[in-house]
Design a protein around this motif. Structure first.
Motif, PDB file in Angstrom:
ATOM      1  N   GLN A 161      19.270   5.939 -52.931  1.00  0.00           N
ATOM      2  CA  GLN A 161      18.677   4.845 -53.704  1.00  0.00           C
ATOM      3  C   GLN A 161      18.981   4.956 -55.193  1.00  0.00           C
ATOM      4  OE1 GLN A 161      14.577   3.677 -52.374  1.00  0.00           O
ATOM      5  NE2 GLN A 161      14.810   5.505 -51.121  1.00  0.00           N
ATOM      6  N   CYS A 162      19.469   6.119 -55.604  1.00  0.00           N
ATOM      7  CA  CYS A 162      19.850   6.269 -57.015  1.00  0.00           C
ATOM      8  C   CYS A 162      20.925   7.345 -57.126  1.00  0.00           C
ATOM      9  CB  CYS A 162      18.624   6.619 -57.868  1.00  0.00           C
ATOM     10  SG  CYS A 162      18.094   8.323 -57.701  1.00  0.00           S
ATOM     11  N   ILE A 204      20.998  10.335 -58.298  1.00  0.00           N
ATOM     12  CA  ILE A 204      20.729  11.761 -58.035  1.00  0.00           C
ATOM     13  C   ILE A 204      20.132  12.004 -56.646  1.00  0.00           C
ATOM     14  CG2 ILE A 204      20.621  12.481 -60.458  1.00  0.00           C
ATOM     15  CD1 ILE A 204      17.568  12.478 -60.245  1.00  0.00           C
ATOM     16  N   CYS A 205      20.076  10.970 -55.818  1.00  0.00           N
ATOM     17  CA  CYS A 205      19.582  11.162 -54.449  1.00  0.00           C
ATOM     18  C   CYS A 205      20.452  12.190 -53.710  1.00  0.00           C
ATOM     19  CB  CYS A 205      19.594   9.842 -53.688  1.00  0.00           C
ATOM     20  SG  CYS A 205      18.034   8.926 -53.818  1.00  0.00           S
ATOM     21  N   HIS A 209      13.247  10.579 -52.685  1.00  0.00           N
ATOM     22  CA  HIS A 209      13.397   9.657 -53.816  1.00  0.00           C
ATOM     23  C   HIS A 209      12.004   9.273 -54.319  1.00  0.00           C
ATOM     24  CE1 HIS A 209      15.396   6.530 -56.209  1.00  0.00           C
ATOM     25  NE2 HIS A 209      14.451   5.689 -55.808  1.00  0.00           N
ATOM     26  N   HIS A 220      13.666   8.892 -59.958  1.00  0.00           N
ATOM     27  CA  HIS A 220      13.771  10.044 -59.058  1.00  0.00           C
ATOM     28  C   HIS A 220      13.397  11.333 -59.803  1.00  0.00           C
ATOM     29  CE1 HIS A 220      16.122  11.731 -55.392  1.00  0.00           C
ATOM     30  NE2 HIS A 220      15.263  12.648 -55.844  1.00  0.00           N
TER      31      HIS A 220
HETATM   32 ZN   LIG Z   1      17.011   8.908 -55.773  1.00  0.00          ZN
END
Ligand SMILES: [Zn+2]
Length: 326
Positions: free
Chosen positions: A72-73, A75-76, A119, A160
């Motif tokens: 979802q971002c 750094i996931c 997340h 996150h």
């Molecule tokens: Zn994330």
């Protein structure tokens, strides 16, 4: 294998497989400036490698296609798993799952990011501080730092939860002098002579530290829900030392300083180590070489949410802690 050795191994491998290179560290220009009034050596780095990285991040903003399936971002966990040369180490801190990876454009050698496996939004809280201290118990040679959970107040990725970890570093704030001091049972708290309002907490008992931080957060956030902290923690001579830097999104870099740095000012910079992007002109580079310490000092001062009445604030904080702890 112990955590420390696992980290050494992935650090070693990162140079072997090209994820990191010596030039990513040596290409940065580093300068030191002495400030007599505070008796502190401030540091400034012009980070050419990171400038390129920031540009790359901007390109990816909003483009879901750049993320791995399920992520979802940026750094996931799913993203790091699809990069062939990025290794991660899983760990559990106080029953909470995290993973550690090396930042692709480090500010220092052995500069890691510790990321929540899930997340979950960025959070400044006693619970998250307890995770950070539990990591320090396993890795006493590291300094851990956390950005904040409020936009424009020393935050990085808000969606996150994560923090950073650097091996054996000396931030200028570590040498800041105390201007007021208060001892509680098993914990000492001091207000530092530093361009932004900062408290230093020192104790051998991590539980006392999280409790005290919780009291201070309640006090600070009680004044404005947008109030938050940047956090730095390390072990020093057997003590846990935690620095809480007071942040609020209304206090921003002044317009005249934006030519040096337009993006937000994060935890490492408010510790007294400026990280400037590559200047657009030779004149600007010259100014940073000559006056970088002064520029950084002005930037940090402009972020300070507590101005003239710091002594009153300190007293008020202490009495609020007493009330909560009785
Ligand atoms: Zn994330």
């Amino acid at each position: 294998m112990e955590l420390k050795e696992q980290l050494e191994l992935i650090y070693h491998n990162a140079f072997e497989n090209g994820y990191l290179s010596e030039s990513k560290l040596t290409d940065n220009d580093r300068y030191i400036f002495y400030k007599f009034k505070e008796d502190i050596f401030y540091k400034v780095q012009v980070n050419h490698a990171r400038s390129k990285y920031s540009d790359a991040l901007l390109d990816q903003k909003g483009k879901k296609t750049a993320l791995a399936k399920g992520a979802q971002c940026l750094i996931c966990h799913e993203n790091s798993q699809q990069k062939h040369n990025l290794e991660t180490v899983n760990l559990t801190l106080k029953d909470h799952k995290y993973f550690i990876q090396l930042t692709p454009f480090p500010l220092y050698p052995k500069h890691f990011v510790v990321v929540d496996r899930a997340h979950q939004p960025m959070e400044v809280s006693p619970k998250r501080l307890s995770h950070l201290l539990s990591l320090l118990e396993q890795l006493p040679d590291y300094t851990v730092v956390s950005n904040s959970d409020r936009f424009n107040a020393g935050a990085s990725i808000l969606s996150h939860h994560h923090f950073q970890m650097i091996h054996k570093t000396d931030f200028p704030i570590f040498t800041a002098k105390e201007r007021m001091h208060q001892s509680f049972e098993n914990i000492q708290m001091s207000c530092l002579n530093f361009p932004i309002f900062a408290l230093k907490l020192r104790t051998m008992e991590p539980e006392r530290l999280t409790e005290m931080m919780g009291g201070l957060l309640d006090y600070w956030r009680g004044k404005d829900d947008e109030n938050t902290f940047n956090i730095i923690a390390r072990k020093n001579n057997g003590y846990f030392e935690c620095y809480l830097i007071f942040r609020n999104p209304q206090f921003l870099t002044q317009p005249k300083e934006l030519i040096y740095k337009s993006e937000g000012v994060g935890v490492i910079e408010v510790c007294g180590e400026g990280v400037f992007p590559t200047p657009t002109t030779r004149d600007l580079m010259g100014e940073i070489q000559k006056d970088g310490g002064e520029i950084l000092h002005r930037i940090i001062s402009s972020l300070n949410p507590i101005r003239e009445d710091f002594a009153d604030q300190f007293e008020e904080m202490i009495s609020s802690l007493h009330l909560n702890m009785v």
